[in-house]
Design a protein around this motif. Structure first.
Motif, short mmCIF file in Angstrom:
data_model
loop_
_atom_site.label_atom_id
_atom_site.label_comp_id
_atom_site.label_asym_id
_atom_site.label_seq_id
_atom_site.Cartn_x
_atom_site.Cartn_y
_atom_site.Cartn_z
N GLY A 110 0.78 -1.24 0.00
CA GLY A 110 0.00 0.00 0.00
C GLY A 110 0.81 1.28 0.00
O GLY A 110 0.23 2.37 -0.01
N ARG A 111 2.11 1.18 0.00
CA ARG A 111 2.93 2.40 0.06
C ARG A 111 3.93 2.46 -1.09
O ARG A 111 4.71 1.53 -1.29
N MET A 112 3.89 3.57 -1.81
CA MET A 112 4.88 3.83 -2.84
C MET A 112 6.21 4.12 -2.14
O MET A 112 6.23 4.75 -1.09
N GLN A 113 7.28 3.65 -2.72
CA GLN A 113 8.62 3.92 -2.19
C GLN A 113 9.18 5.09 -2.99
O GLN A 113 9.86 4.93 -3.99
N GLY A 114 8.82 6.31 -2.53
CA GLY A 114 9.10 7.54 -3.27
C GLY A 114 10.56 7.73 -3.62
O GLY A 114 10.90 8.11 -4.75
N ARG A 115 11.44 7.46 -2.68
CA ARG A 115 12.87 7.66 -2.93
C ARG A 115 13.35 6.74 -4.05
O ARG A 115 14.09 7.16 -4.94
N ALA A 116 12.90 5.49 -4.03
CA ALA A 116 13.30 4.54 -5.07
C ALA A 116 12.73 4.96 -6.43
O ALA A 116 13.42 4.89 -7.45
N LEU A 117 11.48 5.39 -6.44
CA LEU A 117 10.87 5.85 -7.70
C LEU A 117 11.66 7.03 -8.27
O LEU A 117 11.99 7.04 -9.47
N ARG A 118 11.95 8.01 -7.44
CA ARG A 118 12.68 9.19 -7.92
C ARG A 118 14.09 8.84 -8.40
O ARG A 118 14.52 9.31 -9.45
N SER A 119 14.79 8.02 -7.63
CA SER A 119 16.18 7.73 -8.00
C SER A 119 16.28 6.92 -9.29
O SER A 119 17.32 6.94 -9.95
N ALA A 143 0.87 -6.74 -3.56
CA ALA A 143 1.68 -6.65 -2.35
C ALA A 143 2.95 -5.85 -2.61
O ALA A 143 3.37 -5.05 -1.78
N ALA A 144 3.57 -6.09 -3.78
CA ALA A 144 4.85 -5.44 -4.07
C ALA A 144 5.05 -5.28 -5.57
O ALA A 144 4.58 -6.10 -6.35
N VAL A 145 5.76 -4.22 -5.93
CA VAL A 145 6.22 -4.02 -7.30
C VAL A 145 7.72 -3.79 -7.22
O VAL A 145 8.19 -2.98 -6.42
N ILE A 146 8.45 -4.55 -8.03
CA ILE A 146 9.91 -4.52 -8.00
C ILE A 146 10.46 -4.14 -9.37
O ILE A 146 10.00 -4.66 -10.39
N LEU A 147 11.43 -3.23 -9.39
CA LEU A 147 12.17 -2.94 -10.60
C LEU A 147 13.22 -4.03 -10.73
O LEU A 147 14.13 -4.14 -9.91
N GLN A 148 13.06 -4.90 -11.73
CA GLN A 148 13.94 -6.04 -11.91
C GLN A 148 15.28 -5.62 -12.54
O GLN A 148 15.40 -4.52 -13.07
N GLN A 149 16.24 -6.53 -12.52
CA GLN A 149 17.56 -6.25 -13.08
C GLN A 149 17.51 -5.96 -14.57
O GLN A 149 18.35 -5.23 -15.08
N ASP A 150 16.54 -6.53 -15.27
CA ASP A 150 16.45 -6.31 -16.72
C ASP A 150 15.64 -5.06 -17.07
O ASP A 150 15.40 -4.79 -18.24
N GLY A 151 15.21 -4.31 -16.06
CA GLY A 151 14.46 -3.07 -16.30
C GLY A 151 12.96 -3.25 -16.30
O GLY A 151 12.23 -2.27 -16.34
N SER A 152 12.49 -4.49 -16.24
CA SER A 152 11.04 -4.71 -16.21
C SER A 152 10.53 -4.53 -14.78
O SER A 152 11.29 -4.53 -13.82
N VAL A 155 5.49 -7.75 -10.52
CA VAL A 155 4.38 -7.53 -9.60
C VAL A 155 4.13 -8.80 -8.81
O VAL A 155 4.01 -9.88 -9.39
N ILE A 156 4.05 -8.67 -7.48
CA ILE A 156 3.72 -9.78 -6.61
C ILE A 156 2.36 -9.49 -6.00
O ILE A 156 2.18 -8.47 -5.32
N GLY A 157 1.39 -10.37 -6.27
CA GLY A 157 0.05 -10.19 -5.73
C GLY A 157 0.01 -10.49 -4.23
O GLY A 157 0.85 -11.21 -3.70
N ARG A 158 -0.99 -9.94 -3.57
CA ARG A 158 -1.14 -10.17 -2.12
C ARG A 158 -1.23 -11.66 -1.80
O ARG A 158 -0.66 -12.11 -0.82
N ASP A 159 -1.93 -12.40 -2.63
CA ASP A 159 -2.09 -13.84 -2.38
C ASP A 159 -0.79 -14.61 -2.60
O ASP A 159 -0.67 -15.74 -2.15
#
Length: 181
Positions: A110-119, A143-152, A155-159
């Motif tokens: 539920g929380r954007m990681q602002g510093r990571a998004l900006r950087s 549940a989570a969104v991750i910037l992967q090593q390949d740039g994609s 998305v990890i769902g809550r379940d």
């Protein structure tokens, strides 16, 4: 007008035909022998090698002074160098940290990681787009969104989150469940 701009004889034409056919066959064989790792989802190192291979192959197609043997050697060396770097990278955390960017947590519970998004010059819209592309209609399902090593964006769902252990090595945060920031 210089007529060599339009026609310079059969020699360059034959050279181009030989280089395209033989160079393409050699490249396919080299890539098949090297295995799927060479063309898998690309790390920055893999991308550099792929661009260099394309550039080297493209240059040799029209350069009449470059013989086929040199072209094949260059292509094989580039794939070989990539193989060596991949092997060293797999065995050495220090080399891996130099060559790879770790995955980055962009959104969690539920929380954007602002510093990571900006950087990484990303927007909240990019997180929403990733959620939609993964079939999630709402960030409540994410549940989570991750910037992967390949740039994609992964998305990890809550379940699917489980104990979140796949996130810990890349966030360096042991308080990941509490999401303090």
């Amino acid at each position: 007008m210089d007529t060599t701009l339009l026609w310079d004889g059969w020699e360059p034409v034959v050279h181009s035909v030989v280089m395209v056919v033989c160079g393409f066959v050699a490249l396919v064989v080299i890539l098949r022998v090297s295995g799927p790792r060479t063309m898998a989802k690309m790390t920055p190192l893999d991308f550099i090698v792929a661009v260099t291979i394309g550039s080297a192959f493209g240059r040799t197609l029209t350069a009449t002074e470059v013989p086929l043997a040199q072209t094949v050697l260059v292509l094989a060396l580039l794939v070989g160098v990539q193989w060596v770097f991949a092997a060293v990278r797999a065995r050495s955390p220090r080399v891996r940290s130099l060559l790879d960017s770790p995955p980055i947590l962009l959104y969690y519970q539920g929380r954007m990681q602002g510093r990571a998004l900006r950087s990484h010059r990303l927007l909240e819209d990019d997180v929403h787009t990733a959620a939609r592309q993964s079939g999630k209609g709402s960030l409540e399902q994410v549940a989570a969104v991750i910037l992967q090593q390949d740039g994609s964006l992964g998305v990890i769902g809550r379940d699917d989150l489980g104990d979140a252990s796949s996130l810990l090595p890349f966030t360096g945060r042991h308080d990941i469940r509490d999401n303090e920031g």
